[in-house]
Design a protein around this motif. Structure first.
Motif, PDB file in Angstrom:
ATOM      1  N   ARG A   1       3.868  -2.535  -3.683  1.00  0.00           N
ATOM      2  CA  ARG A   1       4.480  -3.830  -3.410  1.00  0.00           C
ATOM      3  C   ARG A   1       4.164  -4.834  -4.526  1.00  0.00           C
ATOM      4  O   ARG A   1       5.012  -5.585  -4.951  1.00  0.00           O
ATOM      5  CB  ARG A   1       3.977  -4.358  -2.065  1.00  0.00           C
ATOM      6  CG  ARG A   1       4.713  -5.626  -1.594  1.00  0.00           C
ATOM      7  CD  ARG A   1       4.084  -6.201  -0.342  1.00  0.00           C
ATOM      8  NE  ARG A   1       2.689  -6.570  -0.505  1.00  0.00           N
ATOM      9  CZ  ARG A   1       2.264  -7.682  -1.131  1.00  0.00           C
ATOM     10  NH1 ARG A   1       3.120  -8.497  -1.656  1.00  0.00           N
ATOM     11  NH2 ARG A   1       0.981  -7.951  -1.213  1.00  0.00           N
ATOM     12  N   ARG A   2       2.919  -4.793  -5.048  1.00  0.00           N
ATOM     13  CA  ARG A   2       2.530  -5.723  -6.117  1.00  0.00           C
ATOM     14  C   ARG A   2       3.300  -5.466  -7.407  1.00  0.00           C
ATOM     15  O   ARG A   2       3.608  -6.379  -8.141  1.00  0.00           O
ATOM     16  CB  ARG A   2       1.034  -5.600  -6.402  1.00  0.00           C
ATOM     17  CG  ARG A   2       0.157  -6.293  -5.396  1.00  0.00           C
ATOM     18  CD  ARG A   2      -1.275  -6.346  -5.900  1.00  0.00           C
ATOM     19  NE  ARG A   2      -1.751  -5.004  -6.239  1.00  0.00           N
ATOM     20  CZ  ARG A   2      -2.698  -4.354  -5.581  1.00  0.00           C
ATOM     21  NH1 ARG A   2      -3.306  -4.940  -4.585  1.00  0.00           N
ATOM     22  NH2 ARG A   2      -3.056  -3.155  -5.930  1.00  0.00           N
TER      23      ARG A   2
ATOM     24  N   ARG B   1      -5.901   4.875   2.667  1.00  0.00           N
ATOM     25  CA  ARG B   1      -5.390   5.232   1.327  1.00  0.00           C
ATOM     26  C   ARG B   1      -3.886   4.941   1.239  1.00  0.00           C
ATOM     27  O   ARG B   1      -3.403   4.432   0.229  1.00  0.00           O
ATOM     28  CB  ARG B   1      -5.676   6.715   1.032  1.00  0.00           C
ATOM     29  CG  ARG B   1      -5.165   7.175  -0.301  1.00  0.00           C
ATOM     30  CD  ARG B   1      -5.913   6.520  -1.444  1.00  0.00           C
ATOM     31  NE  ARG B   1      -5.333   6.964  -2.710  1.00  0.00           N
ATOM     32  CZ  ARG B   1      -5.119   6.170  -3.747  1.00  0.00           C
ATOM     33  NH1 ARG B   1      -5.479   4.913  -3.701  1.00  0.00           N
ATOM     34  NH2 ARG B   1      -4.575   6.630  -4.835  1.00  0.00           N
ATOM     35  N   ILE B   2      -3.143   5.259   2.282  1.00  0.00           N
ATOM     36  CA  ILE B   2      -1.694   4.975   2.316  1.00  0.00           C
ATOM     37  C   ILE B   2      -1.462   3.472   2.210  1.00  0.00           C
ATOM     38  O   ILE B   2      -0.588   3.019   1.467  1.00  0.00           O
ATOM     39  CB  ILE B   2      -1.067   5.552   3.610  1.00  0.00           C
ATOM     40  CG1 ILE B   2      -1.041   7.070   3.543  1.00  0.00           C
ATOM     41  CG2 ILE B   2       0.338   4.998   3.827  1.00  0.00           C
ATOM     42  CD1 ILE B   2      -0.706   7.736   4.879  1.00  0.00           C
ATOM     43  N   LYS B   3      -2.281   2.723   2.920  1.00  0.00           N
ATOM     44  CA  LYS B   3      -2.154   1.264   2.880  1.00  0.00           C
ATOM     45  C   LYS B   3      -2.401   0.736   1.464  1.00  0.00           C
ATOM     46  O   LYS B   3      -1.676  -0.140   0.985  1.00  0.00           O
ATOM     47  CB  LYS B   3      -3.153   0.642   3.868  1.00  0.00           C
ATOM     48  CG  LYS B   3      -3.007  -0.832   4.054  1.00  0.00           C
ATOM     49  CD  LYS B   3      -3.986  -1.317   5.128  1.00  0.00           C
ATOM     50  CE  LYS B   3      -3.866  -2.811   5.311  1.00  0.00           C
ATOM     51  NZ  LYS B   3      -4.814  -3.295   6.330  1.00  0.00           N
ATOM     52  N   GLU B   4      -3.427   1.296   0.775  1.00  0.00           N
ATOM     53  CA  GLU B   4      -3.718   0.887  -0.608  1.00  0.00           C
ATOM     54  C   GLU B   4      -2.543   1.186  -1.531  1.00  0.00           C
ATOM     55  O   GLU B   4      -2.155   0.350  -2.345  1.00  0.00           O
ATOM     56  CB  GLU B   4      -4.960   1.632  -1.135  1.00  0.00           C
ATOM     57  CG  GLU B   4      -6.261   1.206  -0.538  1.00  0.00           C
ATOM     58  CD  GLU B   4      -7.407   2.096  -1.004  1.00  0.00           C
ATOM     59  OE1 GLU B   4      -8.482   1.990  -0.407  1.00  0.00           O
ATOM     60  OE2 GLU B   4      -7.224   2.892  -1.960  1.00  0.00           O
ATOM     61  N   LEU B   5      -1.982   2.380  -1.395  1.00  0.00           N
ATOM     62  CA  LEU B   5      -0.855   2.763  -2.254  1.00  0.00           C
ATOM     63  C   LEU B   5       0.360   1.882  -2.009  1.00  0.00           C
ATOM     64  O   LEU B   5       1.039   1.456  -2.951  1.00  0.00           O
ATOM     65  CB  LEU B   5      -0.484   4.231  -2.047  1.00  0.00           C
ATOM     66  CG  LEU B   5      -1.425   5.260  -2.646  1.00  0.00           C
ATOM     67  CD1 LEU B   5      -0.994   6.674  -2.253  1.00  0.00           C
ATOM     68  CD2 LEU B   5      -1.460   5.134  -4.158  1.00  0.00           C
ATOM     69  N   LYS B   6       0.637   1.604  -0.744  1.00  0.00           N
ATOM     70  CA  LYS B   6       1.796   0.749  -0.429  1.00  0.00           C
ATOM     71  C   LYS B   6       1.577  -0.668  -0.943  1.00  0.00           C
ATOM     72  O   LYS B   6       2.517  -1.302  -1.431  1.00  0.00           O
ATOM     73  CB  LYS B   6       2.062   0.760   1.078  1.00  0.00           C
ATOM     74  CG  LYS B   6       2.680   2.067   1.556  1.00  0.00           C
ATOM     75  CD  LYS B   6       3.014   2.008   3.032  1.00  0.00           C
ATOM     76  CE  LYS B   6       3.720   3.285   3.470  1.00  0.00           C
ATOM     77  NZ  LYS B   6       4.032   3.278   4.895  1.00  0.00           N
ATOM     78  N   GLU B   7       0.347  -1.162  -0.847  1.00  0.00           N
ATOM     79  CA  GLU B   7       0.052  -2.498  -1.356  1.00  0.00           C
ATOM     80  C   GLU B   7       0.211  -2.540  -2.879  1.00  0.00           C
ATOM     81  O   GLU B   7       0.794  -3.485  -3.428  1.00  0.00           O
ATOM     82  CB  GLU B   7      -1.376  -2.905  -0.951  1.00  0.00           C
ATOM     83  CG  GLU B   7      -1.766  -4.289  -1.388  1.00  0.00           C
ATOM     84  CD  GLU B   7      -0.942  -5.386  -0.728  1.00  0.00           C
ATOM     85  OE1 GLU B   7      -0.799  -6.452  -1.343  1.00  0.00           O
ATOM     86  OE2 GLU B   7      -0.433  -5.174   0.395  1.00  0.00           O
ATOM     87  N   ALA B   8      -0.275  -1.506  -3.566  1.00  0.00           N
ATOM     88  CA  ALA B   8      -0.134  -1.443  -5.028  1.00  0.00           C
ATOM     89  C   ALA B   8       1.338  -1.363  -5.426  1.00  0.00           C
ATOM     90  O   ALA B   8       1.779  -2.005  -6.384  1.00  0.00           O
ATOM     91  CB  ALA B   8      -0.900  -0.231  -5.565  1.00  0.00           C
TER      92      ALA B   8
END
Length: 165
Positions: free
Chosen positions: A162-163, A153-160
């Motif tokens: 960054r986008r 979930r942390i990875k998803e949030l950080k990716e969002a």
């Protein structure tokens, strides 16, 4: 004056913001202001203002001759010129100031505002911080399945994040 964003409509919203200690003034039409998440329809009640002013007037009549012990200024003098005589005046007239601030600002304490466009950003940052704290706790108690879920979930949030940046 034309809207500084669309350059088509008349600017009716004059927005001031402090960015990096610099005051930035922007003149916008209603549509562009809404697009930027600026709340242009603040809640204002005339009856609340009038009732607040009546309370202030009653308080002033009861205590208008009270003086500041340091500079000798009275509350009546403050009302006439709109400035205190010294820092001690805030303490001397604190009983008068609270109803005055509540009538004007609907609160006696400044809590600031967060533009709507920033509220989403702030909530994501808060969620990210919470998840990172939970991840640390999950690792500490060796709950690795929970830790993996939190990591994803942390990875998803950080990716969002960054986008969108």
């Amino acid at each position: 004056m034309q809207c500084e964003v669309c350059q088509k409509k008349k600017a009716t919203v004059h927005y001031t913001e402090i960015v990096n200690n610099q005051m930035v003034k922007i003149n916008l039409c209603e549509g562009c202001a809404k697009g930027k998440g600026i709340d242009i329809y603040s809640k204002f009640s005339v009856s609340d203002l009038l009732s607040g002013l009546a309370e202030i007037e009653e308080t002033e009549i009861a205590h208008g001759t009270q003086e500041c012990s340091r500079c000798g200024m009275t509350y009546r003098e403050f009302k006439d010129i709109g400035r205190f005589g010294c820092p001690e005046c805030y303490v001397a007239f604190q009983d008068f100031l609270k109803p005055l601030f509540e009538a004007i600002h609907k609160a006696s304490r400044h809590v600031g505002k967060v533009p709507k466009r920033w509220s989403k950003h702030t909530s994501q940052e808060t969620e990210l911080k919470t998840l990172e704290d939970e991840l640390t706790k999950a690792i500490t108690r060796e709950a690795f399945e929970d830790a993996a879920r939190l990591r994803d979930r942390i990875k998803e949030l950080k990716e969002a994040k960054r986008r969108h940046s």
